[in-house]
Write a protein that holds these residues in place. Sequence first.
Motif, short mmCIF file in Angstrom:
data_model
loop_
_atom_site.label_atom_id
_atom_site.label_comp_id
_atom_site.label_asym_id
_atom_site.label_seq_id
_atom_site.Cartn_x
_atom_site.Cartn_y
_atom_site.Cartn_z
N THR A 31 -30.06 -24.61 1.88
CA THR A 31 -31.18 -23.84 1.33
C THR A 31 -32.00 -23.21 2.45
N LEU A 60 -27.36 -29.93 0.87
CA LEU A 60 -28.06 -28.86 0.15
C LEU A 60 -29.37 -28.45 0.82
N PRO A 61 -30.23 -29.37 1.29
CA PRO A 61 -31.46 -28.92 1.96
C PRO A 61 -31.19 -28.02 3.16
N LYS A 112 -29.98 -13.44 -6.49
CA LYS A 112 -28.89 -14.19 -7.09
C LYS A 112 -27.58 -13.44 -6.86
N TYR A 152 -23.15 -29.70 -1.30
CA TYR A 152 -24.21 -30.40 -2.03
C TYR A 152 -23.83 -31.86 -2.25
N ALA A 169 -20.40 -24.36 -2.25
CA ALA A 169 -21.78 -24.84 -2.30
C ALA A 169 -21.86 -26.22 -2.94
N ASP A 210 -27.59 -22.22 -7.09
CA ASP A 210 -28.55 -21.23 -6.58
C ASP A 210 -28.30 -20.88 -5.12
N VAL A 211 -27.23 -21.41 -4.53
CA VAL A 211 -26.91 -21.15 -3.12
C VAL A 211 -25.78 -20.15 -3.04
N GLN A 232 -30.07 -20.26 3.80
CA GLN A 232 -30.13 -19.12 2.89
C GLN A 232 -31.49 -18.43 2.94
N GLU A 233 -32.56 -19.19 3.05
CA GLU A 233 -33.88 -18.58 3.10
C GLU A 233 -34.03 -17.73 4.36
N PRO A 286 -28.29 -27.79 -8.75
CA PRO A 286 -29.01 -26.90 -7.82
C PRO A 286 -28.11 -26.13 -6.88
N ALA A 287 -26.87 -26.55 -6.69
CA ALA A 287 -25.97 -25.81 -5.80
C ALA A 287 -25.64 -24.44 -6.35
#
Length: 536
Positions: free
Chosen positions: A69, A65-66, A103, A60, A56, A133-134, A72-73, A130-131
């Motif tokens: 994300t 990263l976008p 998580k 990133y 991740a 959280d992936v 992942q969503e 922020p990576a």
Amino acid sequence: MRTEDTDYDVVVAGAGPVGLMLACELALGGTRTLVVERLAEVDETIKAGSVNIPTAVALYRRGLLPALTAVQEAAMSRFREFIRNSKNNKNNQGEGGAVPPPKFAGHFAAIPLTADLLDDSDPAFADLGPAGDVGLILQASLERLLADRARELGVELRREVEVTGFDTYDDGVTVRLTPTESPTESPAGSPTESPTHEVRASWLVGCDGGRSTVRKLAGFDFPGTAPEITGYQALVTMTGAEELKVGWNTTATGTYAHGPLPGRILTVEFDGPPVDRSAPVTAEELTGSVRRVTGADVTVTEVRTATRFTDNCRQATDYRRGRVLLAGDAAHVHSPFGGQGLNLGMGDAVNLGWKLAAVVRGTAPEGLLDTYTAERHPIGAWVLEWTRAQIALMRPEPHARALREVVTGMAGTVDGTTYLVKRISGVWQHYDLPGDHPLTGRSAPDLELSDGTRLADRLLGGRGLLLDLADDDKLRARAEGYADRVDVRTVACPARPGLAALLVRPDGYVAWAADTGDGEGPADALAVWFGAPTRA
């Protein structure tokens, strides 16, 4: 046989995530790269379901990263759908308690690790950015993302063609490529020879999976241990699923997992390897395995995607033979438990890409490639042992089950969960590089800088970075002659007042670091990792 006069710096065999990530890194380094893939489209077969922290973070640092994300969503939406549909299932609490939270916590030998027992204040989880959280990224989704990125970077990707042979020389390799479609018919009805052709390249990298043609033809040693299990992973439609527990479960006859995606089922039986791993997986075959392992009256009525796997565990003794290199499953195979396979290969690609590009450009000596095996082989060897240990704990025999009870108790503690998650997540990984600073050889912390950026923002172009945090003109002078390879940035980091400077390799690992007042310079590290300086 027809010969093309096209020249490439690197030919990459295999357009899975590892081959595509390698191609992206090579393109950032300025190489002309050809990727060849036998499949016509992205392989939608269900495989890896998550990425670890090094993967991740690497993505990133390349500005992805976008996109990660968003992927992942989408996966989380399917996960939530599965939970909603299972909420009335009396067995929806799998071994280990509540359904895992978003998580990622993971499992060890099918022993679930709950995130509420994770001590995320452990220093190993600091400064991930922020990576961190992936995690929930399906392999096919990652492959599509990387294919788009490779095209943006100008990588040439040829599908429905495979490497069928090659000849190596002191200065390059001639690669024979053959289309994977059926040979054309002659007027008399007999098949004609496939239109094999050749391309020339300086280097060939096999990213063509566990049964790698490149590895076999090049003659790499591939020692290891033979398989003991037959495993299935599939997305199916089935009846009787309400009798299955959600999550990882151990039974008297094996192991199974149900979810977190609708229709996902995984089984493991300890009766030896499959007779034919390449045969299509049928609904009847899956039904039999699910019933034997779970004891539930389940019937698989439709197979959307399915694969067999084993615990065949092997590793190439060296990842390079002359002009031929290996990465990913071509270099190492093992069982999928612990979610290490995809991530191990991605680490190979990020480590190799910038080094091979530097050698191609002539800014680094060929000896730099020796550090690829030296750095990646120990991590691969650890993964093989990690997966062997899990197979040993999963065996349905009394001694293994007794040991499993002990490990389950340890995993149910804060210290136990934190230890296992640190290993699974990859935050422990580092390279044995020269230098005494605690950051040297480790993935660079994602520092928040005084200009509003983060360290990862400085690595988007795949170049080295000398970060001057103390406004030291002597430090910057030592980097003269590396402007074509290393970006020098002077900026403060209020959260780390004692840190004076970092030299970060293109893969994001710290090659040299200094605290305020150390008085050391990065000249040796610059020469080792970036070659000789350019003279005016």
